[in-house]
Design a protein around this motif. Structure first.
Motif, PDB file in Angstrom:
ATOM      1  N   PHE A   1       0.784  -1.226   0.000  1.00 57.46           N
ATOM      2  CA  PHE A   1       0.000   0.000   0.000  1.00 57.46           C
ATOM      3  C   PHE A   1       0.822   1.286   0.000  1.00 57.46           C
ATOM      4  O   PHE A   1       0.264   2.367  -0.141  1.00 57.46           O
ATOM      5  CB  PHE A   1      -0.957  -0.006   1.199  1.00 57.46           C
ATOM      6  N   VAL A   2       2.126   1.174   0.153  1.00 56.77           N
ATOM      7  CA  VAL A   2       2.959   2.375   0.129  1.00 56.77           C
ATOM      8  C   VAL A   2       2.788   3.118  -1.194  1.00 56.77           C
ATOM      9  O   VAL A   2       2.664   4.345  -1.235  1.00 56.77           O
ATOM     10  CB  VAL A   2       4.437   2.015   0.370  1.00 56.77           C
ATOM     11  N   SER A   3       2.740   2.357  -2.288  1.00 60.27           N
ATOM     12  CA  SER A   3       2.638   2.982  -3.614  1.00 60.27           C
ATOM     13  C   SER A   3       1.284   3.645  -3.844  1.00 60.27           C
ATOM     14  O   SER A   3       1.138   4.458  -4.758  1.00 60.27           O
ATOM     15  CB  SER A   3       2.892   1.947  -4.708  1.00 60.27           C
ATOM     16  N   THR A   4       0.278   3.311  -3.023  1.00 58.07           N
ATOM     17  CA  THR A   4      -1.039   3.935  -3.173  1.00 58.07           C
ATOM     18  C   THR A   4      -1.139   5.263  -2.432  1.00 58.07           C
ATOM     19  O   THR A   4      -2.178   5.929  -2.489  1.00 58.07           O
ATOM     20  CB  THR A   4      -2.149   2.995  -2.662  1.00 58.07           C
ATOM     21  N   GLY A   5      -0.088   5.628  -1.700  1.00 61.30           N
ATOM     22  CA  GLY A   5      -0.107   6.868  -0.937  1.00 61.30           C
ATOM     23  C   GLY A   5      -0.705   6.726   0.448  1.00 61.30           C
ATOM     24  O   GLY A   5      -0.973   7.726   1.119  1.00 61.30           O
ATOM     25  N   SER A   6      -0.906   5.502   0.900  1.00 61.62           N
ATOM     26  CA  SER A   6      -1.513   5.268   2.202  1.00 61.62           C
ATOM     27  C   SER A   6      -0.624   5.799   3.323  1.00 61.62           C
ATOM     28  O   SER A   6       0.533   5.403   3.464  1.00 61.62           O
ATOM     29  CB  SER A   6      -1.754   3.767   2.412  1.00 61.62           C
ATOM     30  N   ARG A   7      -1.182   6.717   4.134  1.00 68.67           N
ATOM     31  CA  ARG A   7      -0.423   7.233   5.267  1.00 68.67           C
ATOM     32  C   ARG A   7      -0.198   6.154   6.317  1.00 68.67           C
ATOM     33  O   ARG A   7       0.846   6.126   6.981  1.00 68.67           O
ATOM     34  CB  ARG A   7      -1.155   8.434   5.867  1.00 68.67           C
ATOM     35  N   ARG A   8      -1.172   5.287   6.497  1.00 70.01           N
ATOM     36  CA  ARG A   8      -0.994   4.192   7.452  1.00 70.01           C
ATOM     37  C   ARG A   8       0.197   3.329   7.053  1.00 70.01           C
ATOM     38  O   ARG A   8       1.006   2.922   7.891  1.00 70.01           O
ATOM     39  CB  ARG A   8      -2.259   3.326   7.498  1.00 70.01           C
ATOM     40  N   ALA A   9       0.288   3.017   5.768  1.00 73.60           N
ATOM     41  CA  ALA A   9       1.374   2.159   5.299  1.00 73.60           C
ATOM     42  C   ALA A   9       2.729   2.824   5.469  1.00 73.60           C
ATOM     43  O   ALA A   9       3.728   2.169   5.789  1.00 73.60           O
ATOM     44  CB  ALA A   9       1.143   1.789   3.837  1.00 73.60           C
ATOM     45  N   LYS A  10       2.770   4.141   5.276  1.00 72.52           N
ATOM     46  CA  LYS A  10       4.036   4.862   5.376  1.00 72.52           C
ATOM     47  C   LYS A  10       4.470   5.076   6.815  1.00 72.52           C
ATOM     48  O   LYS A  10       5.665   5.239   7.097  1.00 72.52           O
ATOM     49  CB  LYS A  10       3.914   6.212   4.666  1.00 72.52           C
TER      50      LYS A  10
END
Length: 322
Positions: free
Chosen positions: A224-233
């Motif tokens: 999900f990092v590539s989707t821009g997810s703040r949670r993932a980052k």
């Protein structure tokens, strides 16, 4: 390598425990990617209308069949009903469109993608339509009761368009309700599952009802990092978690293999994705080893209830998991 399976109810069909997931496969890469996955040994292809790549997936499947790598009956193909087609009069037409794109006469599994009825968008107007009405950026729900949608899906089984049916992103309450009216019980529940979101009670309850479980996003935030997810980052990557790294070192495996093996130890199927053939092979090798119970328990201790595929924190702002 011996392929392991889950036996589905009520059909008795065997579904591979490790499949190839098609989310985020670029349509232009899909034919070669699917061909390579089948050549590598994958026999389950996990697709969906909303992945926007089924035409390419179909080309890859047909390339593999034409080259004699597999016969159609050797493959287990899953696809999913998108939320704009929940009304009973739209279900079959949607599946027939997907079969056309996949170049198949039937699929092996047809899932309700989300328990979320969105306003209908005609196939002729936009396909696949995504979350919104054409030209709009606000979600519009529709009056499409799940019991009517499910009855139409059951009709697709009777028509030979799909061999098995199931659901994705459903909770126990929705499943309990469905079991009161289903004439053909759901064979499969597909949900987000990884060491940071383990959903133990949901998994155990579904399995007790004879409903098989498939995990998606087995690598947690990585997907999900590539989707821009703040949670993932904002969370430690699963592959950098010390517990995962220590277990990987113990068995001389990669952290990704540990994440997949943990699900298999729960009798949960997985559908990892990679465009790299070597990683495709590595993901399949999750079938070839076992993890000690103490290591399973160590990973169980990583649960944070941390969901990444959440329409509430994404653009849709829909609290379907709350």
């Amino acid at each position: 390598m011996t392929i392991e399976y889950l036996t589905l109810q009520p059909s008795g069909d065997k579904m591979p425990l490790v499949g190839f997931g098609c989310w985020k496969v670029d349509p232009k890469d899909a034919p070669e990617t699917i061909y390579n996955a089948i050549k590598t040994g994958y026999r389950l292809i996990d697709s969906a209308a909303n992945y926007k790549n089924e035409e390419g997936i179909g080309k890859g499947i047909q390339m593999a069949i034409k080259d004699g790598l597999v016969r159609r009956q050797d493959l287990f193909v899953t696809t999913k009903l998108w939320s704009t087609y929940h009304k009973k009069e739209h279900v079959r037409k949607a599946l027939e469109k997907q079969l056309e794109q996949l170049q198949l006469d039937y699929v092996d599994m047809f899932l309700v993608h989300f328990p979320l009825p969105l306003k209908y968008v005609p196939i002729e107007a936009k396909y696949p339509p995504g979350w919104y009405q054409p030209g709009e950026d606000v979600i519009t729900l529709d009056r499409a009761p799940m019991h009517e949608c499910w009855a139409a899906i059951e009709d697709c089984v009777r028509a030979g368009l799909t061999r098995n049916i199931g659901v994705s992103n459903f909770n126990v309450q929705l499943l309990m309700d469905m079991l009161t009216y289903a004439n053909i019980r759901p064979s499969l529940l597909q949900v987000e599952l990884h060491p940071y979101l383990q959903q133990e009670h949901l998994v155990r309850w579904a399995q007790q009802q004879g409903i098989a479980v498939t995990a998606y996003s087995s690598f947690g935030p990585t997907s999900f990092v590539s989707t821009g997810s703040r949670r993932a980052k904002n969370v430690q990557p699963l592959f950098e978690n010390p517990t995962i790294m220590d277990i990987a070192a113990k068995y001389n495996r990669q952290p990704s293999e540990v994440a997949l093996r943990w699900s298999l130890e729960r009798n949960v199927a997985v559908v990892p994705k990679s465009l790299n053939v070597d990683r495709m092979k590595m993901n399949l090798q999750a079938l070839d080893w076992k993890m000690d119970e103490e290591d399973v328990q160590a990973i169980n201790g990583l649960d944070m209830g941390l969901r990444f595929n959440d329409p509430m924190v994404n653009a849709q702002k829909l609290p379907i998991f709350y």
